[in-house]
Design a protein around this motif. Structure first.
Motif, PDB file in Angstrom:
ATOM      1  N   LYS A 208       0.825  -1.204   0.000  1.00 30.22           N
ATOM      2  CA  LYS A 208       0.000   0.000   0.000  1.00 30.22           C
ATOM      3  C   LYS A 208       0.862   1.258   0.000  1.00 30.22           C
ATOM      4  O   LYS A 208       0.558   2.245  -0.682  1.00 30.22           O
ATOM      5  CB  LYS A 208      -0.959  -0.017   1.190  1.00 30.22           C
ATOM      6  N   GLY A 209       1.952   1.221   0.757  1.00 31.17           N
ATOM      7  CA  GLY A 209       2.854   2.359   0.744  1.00 31.17           C
ATOM      8  C   GLY A 209       3.573   2.497  -0.586  1.00 31.17           C
ATOM      9  O   GLY A 209       3.682   3.593  -1.148  1.00 31.17           O
ATOM     10  N   GLN A 212       1.528   4.007  -3.526  1.00 30.69           N
ATOM     11  CA  GLN A 212       1.440   5.465  -3.565  1.00 30.69           C
ATOM     12  C   GLN A 212       2.711   6.088  -4.126  1.00 30.69           C
ATOM     13  O   GLN A 212       2.670   7.088  -4.849  1.00 30.69           O
ATOM     14  CB  GLN A 212       1.173   5.991  -2.160  1.00 30.69           C
ATOM     15  N   GLN A 213       3.839   5.469  -3.815  1.00 33.51           N
ATOM     16  CA  GLN A 213       5.115   5.983  -4.294  1.00 33.51           C
ATOM     17  C   GLN A 213       5.277   5.816  -5.799  1.00 33.51           C
ATOM     18  O   GLN A 213       5.798   6.695  -6.491  1.00 33.51           O
ATOM     19  CB  GLN A 213       6.266   5.269  -3.567  1.00 33.51           C
ATOM     20  N   ALA A 215       2.760   5.117  -8.134  1.00 35.07           N
ATOM     21  CA  ALA A 215       1.637   5.515  -8.988  1.00 35.07           C
ATOM     22  C   ALA A 215       1.982   6.684  -9.913  1.00 35.07           C
ATOM     23  O   ALA A 215       1.636   6.650 -11.107  1.00 35.07           O
ATOM     24  CB  ALA A 215       0.414   5.840  -8.133  1.00 35.07           C
ATOM     25  N   ARG A 220       1.689   0.274 -11.290  1.00 35.91           N
ATOM     26  CA  ARG A 220       0.634  -0.064 -10.332  1.00 35.91           C
ATOM     27  C   ARG A 220       1.066  -1.217  -9.442  1.00 35.91           C
ATOM     28  O   ARG A 220       1.606  -2.214  -9.909  1.00 35.91           O
ATOM     29  CB  ARG A 220      -0.664  -0.436 -11.063  1.00 35.91           C
ATOM     30  N   GLY A 279      -2.939   0.012  -5.158  1.00 33.65           N
ATOM     31  CA  GLY A 279      -2.845  -0.108  -3.710  1.00 33.65           C
ATOM     32  C   GLY A 279      -3.972  -0.895  -3.080  1.00 33.65           C
ATOM     33  O   GLY A 279      -4.242  -0.772  -1.887  1.00 33.65           O
TER      34      GLY A 279
END
Length: 291
Positions: A208-209, A212-213, A215, A220, A279
């Motif tokens: 999940k972290g 975000q970094q 994207a 993905r 994520g």
């Protein structure tokens, strides 16, 4: 129309055990990898994938599906699993795609980087990374869980994910997909799988972290979280042998899942159809509630 409660009624897991990592070929009741059922439609045409733990179980079913969707596939697996890997290579090649076999141990840091290098060289690139290889050994009491097993479980399930992704990033173009395998154990941990369940929760948070970094770079990151799935992992110490006849009965569907039921989730997350899915954790668990 198919009643999911009636699927695989002919598969009746018995109380058997296997040494080492376990083999698909060693199962009395063979897991369904989709070899006789999966039909592709070009959803991954021209793609280049690396799948860890790709010789058997969920990884093998995913490899078959990827190939039938048009992707070339590299498989990472333990050397002891060569016979299973050879079979999956044959199925990939039967689909008209290139298969690359990469035996080794994910606890070897150099190997995690090397499989990326070999994949890129053999396939001419890399744009799908599936981190699926894992270690699961049941231990009834924490006092009996050795430091060596605890560290090896994390090295296989978590460290290898970090190292393989880190090695792959310089090669992944925009549009690439990274998919990790978590578990229902991340949400409903069993008392005898403390180390394994902890790694699966870590995988969720890591991805999940990372999602975000990455994207903004067009890469993905997503996760598939299986429920109880019938694979060699279960017969090779993943579950107590005497409990295998009831394996999966705790799900609302009343049965264990099969690897073939997981492969479409990985295809979806690898394909452009999931372009706005980032994520996320996709649960394929027979209806077991998750947060």
């Amino acid at each position: 129309m198919v009643d999911p409660t009636k699927l695989y009624a002919d598969i009746d897991p018995q109380a058997i055990s296997q040494d080492g990592p376990g083999l698909d070929s060693g199962l009395r009741d063979k897991a369904d990898l989709g070899e006789d059922s999966y039909r592709g439609s070009g959803r991954l045409a021209g793609r280049k994938a690396l799948i860890t733990g790709g010789d058997s179980g969920i990884g093998a079913a995913t490899a078959i599906a990827f190939a039938r969707e048009g992707a070339d596939v590299a498989l990472s697996y333990l050397p002891e699993e060569q016979s299973d890997a050879d079979r999956i290579r044959g199925l990939i090649e039967d689909a008209g795609r290139t298969a690359v076999l990469l035996p080794g141990d994910l606890t070897d840091r150099a190997y995690c980087a090397d499989i990326v290098t070999q994949t890129v060289e053999a396939l001419g690139g890399l744009d799908i990374l599936v981190c699926n290889g894992g270690k699961q050994q049941h231990v009834e009491k924490l006092e009996d869980l050795t430091v060596e097993q605890f560290e090896e479980t994390f090295a296989t399930n978590v460290d290898a994910l970090f190292l393989t992704v880190k090695a792959a990033l310089p090669h992944l173009p925009a549009g690439s997909s990274i998919i990790a395998t978590s578990s229902i154990q991340a949400y409903q941990p069993s008392e005898n799988l403390v180390d394994y369940a902890s790694t699966k929760a870590t995988i969720n948070t890591f991805c999940k972290g990372l999602a975000q970094q990455l994207a903004p770079r067009g890469i993905r990151v997503n996760v598939v979280a299986p429920g109880p799935i019938w694979t060699p992992l279960q017969t090779a110490g993943g579950q107590p042998t005497e409990e295998l006849p009831e394996f999966g009965e705790q799900t609302p569907l009343g049965r264990a899942g099969q690897p073939a039921e997981l492969a479409p989730a990985y295809v979806f997350l690898a394909s452009g159809e999931s372009s706005y899915v980032i994520g996320e954790t996709l649960h394929v668990n027979g209806g077991m509630p998750t947060p």
